[in-house]
Design a protein around this motif. Structure first.
Motif, PDB file in Angstrom:
ATOM      1  N   HIS A 149      -0.845   2.073  -2.324  1.00 34.58           N
ATOM      2  CA  HIS A 149      -1.721   2.295  -1.173  1.00 34.58           C
ATOM      3  C   HIS A 149      -1.469   3.647  -0.519  1.00 34.58           C
ATOM      4  O   HIS A 149      -2.364   4.247   0.048  1.00 34.58           O
ATOM      5  CB  HIS A 149      -1.508   1.185  -0.148  1.00 34.58           C
ATOM      6  N   LEU A 150      -0.214   4.111  -0.590  1.00 37.07           N
ATOM      7  CA  LEU A 150       0.109   5.378   0.081  1.00 37.07           C
ATOM      8  C   LEU A 150      -0.573   6.560  -0.606  1.00 37.07           C
ATOM      9  O   LEU A 150      -0.748   7.619  -0.022  1.00 37.07           O
ATOM     10  CB  LEU A 150       1.619   5.612   0.100  1.00 37.07           C
ATOM     11  N   GLN A 158       4.866  -1.079   1.564  1.00 42.01           N
ATOM     12  CA  GLN A 158       5.037   0.116   0.731  1.00 42.01           C
ATOM     13  C   GLN A 158       5.474   1.306   1.575  1.00 42.01           C
ATOM     14  O   GLN A 158       6.352   2.069   1.185  1.00 42.01           O
ATOM     15  CB  GLN A 158       3.739   0.430  -0.008  1.00 42.01           C
ATOM     16  N   LEU A 159       4.886   1.417   2.758  1.00 46.50           N
ATOM     17  CA  LEU A 159       5.255   2.501   3.659  1.00 46.50           C
ATOM     18  C   LEU A 159       6.709   2.346   4.111  1.00 46.50           C
ATOM     19  O   LEU A 159       7.499   3.290   4.118  1.00 46.50           O
ATOM     20  CB  LEU A 159       4.320   2.493   4.884  1.00 46.50           C
ATOM     21  N   ILE A 180       3.891  -5.140  -2.139  1.00 42.75           N
ATOM     22  CA  ILE A 180       2.463  -5.304  -2.402  1.00 42.75           C
ATOM     23  C   ILE A 180       1.621  -4.807  -1.221  1.00 42.75           C
ATOM     24  O   ILE A 180       0.664  -4.075  -1.403  1.00 42.75           O
ATOM     25  CB  ILE A 180       2.126  -6.791  -2.672  1.00 42.75           C
ATOM     26  N   HIS A 181       1.990  -5.203  -0.019  1.00 41.98           N
ATOM     27  CA  HIS A 181       1.188  -4.849   1.161  1.00 41.98           C
ATOM     28  C   HIS A 181       1.370  -3.363   1.515  1.00 41.98           C
ATOM     29  O   HIS A 181       2.464  -2.829   1.398  1.00 41.98           O
ATOM     30  CB  HIS A 181       1.632  -5.721   2.339  1.00 41.98           C
ATOM     31  N   PRO A 182       0.300  -2.698   1.939  1.00 46.31           N
ATOM     32  CA  PRO A 182       0.405  -1.268   2.268  1.00 46.31           C
ATOM     33  C   PRO A 182       1.537  -0.974   3.258  1.00 46.31           C
ATOM     34  O   PRO A 182       2.261   0.014   3.098  1.00 46.31           O
ATOM     35  CB  PRO A 182      -0.951  -0.940   2.899  1.00 46.31           C
ATOM     36  N   SER A 228      11.671  -9.455 -10.346  1.00 45.50           N
ATOM     37  CA  SER A 228      11.825  -8.346  -9.411  1.00 45.50           C
ATOM     38  C   SER A 228      10.461  -7.688  -9.217  1.00 45.50           C
ATOM     39  O   SER A 228      10.229  -7.010  -8.237  1.00 45.50           O
ATOM     40  CB  SER A 228      12.793  -7.295  -9.967  1.00 45.50           C
ATOM     41  N   TYR A 229       9.600  -7.846 -10.222  1.00 42.69           N
ATOM     42  CA  TYR A 229       8.203  -7.445 -10.095  1.00 42.69           C
ATOM     43  C   TYR A 229       7.342  -8.699 -10.156  1.00 42.69           C
ATOM     44  O   TYR A 229       7.655  -9.619 -10.908  1.00 42.69           O
ATOM     45  CB  TYR A 229       7.779  -6.531 -11.256  1.00 42.69           C
ATOM     46  N   LEU A 230       6.287  -8.717  -9.373  1.00 39.64           N
ATOM     47  CA  LEU A 230       5.337  -9.824  -9.453  1.00 39.64           C
ATOM     48  C   LEU A 230       4.301  -9.487 -10.522  1.00 39.64           C
ATOM     49  O   LEU A 230       3.589  -8.503 -10.380  1.00 39.64           O
ATOM     50  CB  LEU A 230       4.611  -9.994  -8.124  1.00 39.64           C
ATOM     51  N   LYS A 259       1.203  -5.767 -15.826  1.00 41.66           N
ATOM     52  CA  LYS A 259       1.621  -5.407 -14.479  1.00 41.66           C
ATOM     53  C   LYS A 259       0.985  -4.091 -14.092  1.00 41.66           C
ATOM     54  O   LYS A 259       1.105  -3.083 -14.807  1.00 41.66           O
ATOM     55  CB  LYS A 259       3.150  -5.276 -14.421  1.00 41.66           C
ATOM     56  N   PHE A 265       0.635  -1.481 -10.808  1.00 41.18           N
ATOM     57  CA  PHE A 265       1.091  -1.150  -9.456  1.00 41.18           C
ATOM     58  C   PHE A 265      -0.047  -0.481  -8.702  1.00 41.18           C
ATOM     59  O   PHE A 265      -0.634   0.484  -9.192  1.00 41.18           O
ATOM     60  CB  PHE A 265       2.284  -0.190  -9.504  1.00 41.18           C
ATOM     61  N   LEU A 266      -0.336  -1.006  -7.524  1.00 35.79           N
ATOM     62  CA  LEU A 266      -1.385  -0.420  -6.697  1.00 35.79           C
ATOM     63  C   LEU A 266      -0.702   0.339  -5.567  1.00 35.79           C
ATOM     64  O   LEU A 266      -0.060  -0.263  -4.710  1.00 35.79           O
ATOM     65  CB  LEU A 266      -2.274  -1.540  -6.142  1.00 35.79           C
ATOM     66  N   ASP A 279       8.922  -3.956  -5.626  1.00 34.82           N
ATOM     67  CA  ASP A 279       7.505  -4.076  -5.935  1.00 34.82           C
ATOM     68  C   ASP A 279       6.733  -4.535  -4.700  1.00 34.82           C
ATOM     69  O   ASP A 279       6.151  -5.607  -4.677  1.00 34.82           O
ATOM     70  CB  ASP A 279       7.348  -5.097  -7.086  1.00 34.82           C
TER      71      ASP A 279
END
Lengths: 291, 225
Positions: free
Chosen positions: B15-16, A284-285, A279-281, B58-60, B10, B12-13, A277
């Motif tokens: 960004h990609l 994620q990359l 969080i920071h872009p 495992s997930y925030l 929960k 999920f954001l 999970d």
């Protein structure tokens, strides 16, 4: 729960610094080179706690400041900021010099003690393993000699005892003891790495610093080195700081992970959380690019 | 009360994908008592695993509280306590079984199972070994596989190694994410038998199962999404 080591606001500049250095660098600016004066800001405000027996992973691309961070902790690179160790973990011979007399719980700021004490503290509580064996070993001196060198530094003088200790350590790290009189130059890459680990373990360190230890090794050798480190950690119970660009290495070795970019910490958390999970872009990359 | 989930969400954001939002679960609330088994039901993709992973951290969690009465620290909120406390709780109190085994190269099956015990430093290696062997035997893992590397095991064998690893430290709270998905009937029955036993010893269980029918009879509560 109190940590073993507390690192606060480490900042490292390479070059003459100016007022613009911090403003023009970092993940948002996507550079660590100051636009005004060309200084490299290798680390900025890096803070973390390390607990007893814990392994902390540090991941990020090359140039993100991971190795600089390890070198600061190993007293090789000077830095601003502070680093404390809990006094009870100071070696008894240094306690009088290094504990903080005001509260007694934490040591003095280890980044500002004298070079002599830094060297002695490093010898007593730290071990380091580099990516290139040539940085940690003398390639022309025998494998046993490399280990005995550290024993000599610590005041050992009995040749027989030193040889026994050296062969014990090499045995633990799966280097055949009958090869202890050969120089690491003639060893394979994986074996050189294991001699380096043996050398780092000479004084049963409290803190083991691993800088890209498996990079460049082939897969089966890599698995063997990782497995060795895991077993040694279970046996000795030291804390580890594991720097790697390979997320799988960190996943196997570490409970917590810090992600760095352009000298800053962009994310920190439980290893499985950072990978499952992010969080920071940037994280994620990083996770999406994993093989 | 052992666990109290309040208003858990929960999101999920990603960004990609230009900041796309994906909803994992929304406003979930339930309670679990000591020795109780809560079965979570719902179609696939409805966020069953997400709930379990939020509890295990495992997930925030994006929003909400997960209050857990721990033995070690008293009442804590799993959604906000420090990573270090989560690690301690995972070692001694909270177990998690996923669908897949996280295989560590070159570590034999038996070592994988007993590792959590060794990390607790509360037990001799010889005793830990004995307990791991007993557990693996109960789960019908053939003896000759004890010293083999699980990377080459079948799906069902890996899954049972996973279960053994979670059960060996007698967790107070056990989270099960389809632990029987690749087991045959006989092994599923063995696993359920084991789960009943630890439930009777006071362990609370929250589980997601692909075939509810087999576990329905011993579920105390059902939470449907």
């Amino acid at each position: 729960m109190e940590p073993l080591l507390r690192v606060e606001n480490l900042t490292v500049f390479f070059g003459k610094e100016c007022n613009h250095c911090l403003k023009t660098t970092g993940p948002k600016m996507e550079t660590n080179r100051c636009r005004a004066c060309g200084t490299i800001v290798a680390c900025q405000d890096v803070s973390f706690d390390l607990f007893e027996g814990e392994s902390l992973g540090i991941v990020g691309e090359s140039g993100s400041g991971k190795s600089t961070l390890i070198n600061v902790l190993h007293f090789k690179t000077p830095a601003k900021g502070s680093m404390f160790i809990r006094s009870e973990f100071l070696p008894s011979s240094l306690k009088a010099f290094l504990s903080n007399h005001r509260d007694g719980y934490w040591s003095k700021n280890l980044l500002s003690i004298s070079p002599y004490h830094k060297k002695r503290l490093r010898e007593a509580i730290m071990g380091i393993v580099y990516q290139q064996p040539s940085l940690g070993l003398r390639m022309e001196v025998s494998a046993g000699g490399n280990i005995i060198e550290r024993l000599l530094d610590a005041g050992w003088r009995h040749v027989g005892l030193m040889r026994t200790k050296a062969s014990e350590l090499l045995n633990k790290t799966e280097v055949p003891p009958e090869r202890m009189d050969e120089p690491p130059r003639v060893f394979s890459g994986g074996m050189q790495q294991r001699v380096q680990i043996a050398k780092a373990l000479v004084h049963t360190p409290l803190l083991l610093l691993l800088d890209e230890v498996t990079t460049g090794l082939d897969l089966s050798v890599q698995a063997r080195v990782l497995d060795l480190i895991r077993n040694l950690k279970n046996e000795f119970g030291f804390s580890m700081l594991v720097v790697s660009h390979d997320l799988n290495v960190v996943k196997i070795l570490c409970e917590r992970t810090i992600v760095m970019r352009y000298g800053r910490i962009v994310e920190a958390g439980l290893t499985d959380q950072v990978f499952a999970d992010p969080i920071h872009p940037y994280t994620q990359l990083l996770v999406a690019s994993r093989l | 009360m052992m666990l109290q989930v309040m208003d858990l969400s929960k999101v999920f954001l990603l960004h990609l994908l230009g900041g796309k939002e994906i909803r994992g679960c929304e406003n979930v609330s339930f309670n679990v008592d000591e020795g109780e088994f809560l079965l979570i039901k719902g179609p696939s993709g409805s966020g069953k695993s997400t709930i379990l992973k939020c509890i295990y951290r495992s997930y925030l969690p994006t929003k909400g509280d997960i209050l857990y009465h721990s033995k070690k620290f008293g009442k804590v909120n799993l959604a906000s306590i420090s990573d270090r406390m989560v690690i301690e709780l995972r070692r001694s109190e909270i177990g998690y079984v996923s669908q897949f085994l996280n295989v560590i190269p070159r570590v034999p099956a038996l070592e994988i199972v007993l590792e959590p015990l060794i990390q607790n430093h509360s037990i001799l290696k010889r005793e830990a070994r004995k307990r791991a062997e007993e557990l693996l035997e109960r789960l019908n893992i053939p003896r000759q596989l004890f010293d083999a590397y699980p990377a080459t095991f079948s799906g069902g064998e890996q899954q049972r190694i996973n279960i053994a690893r979670a059960l060996i430290s007698n967790p107070r709270l056990l989270l099960l994410d389809e632990p029987t998905s690749s087991l045959d009937e006989r092994n599923t029955a063995t696993v359920i038998e084991l789960l009943k036993e630890i439930k009777n010893q006071g362990t609370s269980i929250i589980g997601v199962f692909h075939d509810h029918q087999t576990v329905m009879p011993f579920a105390d509560k059902i939470f449907s999404i």
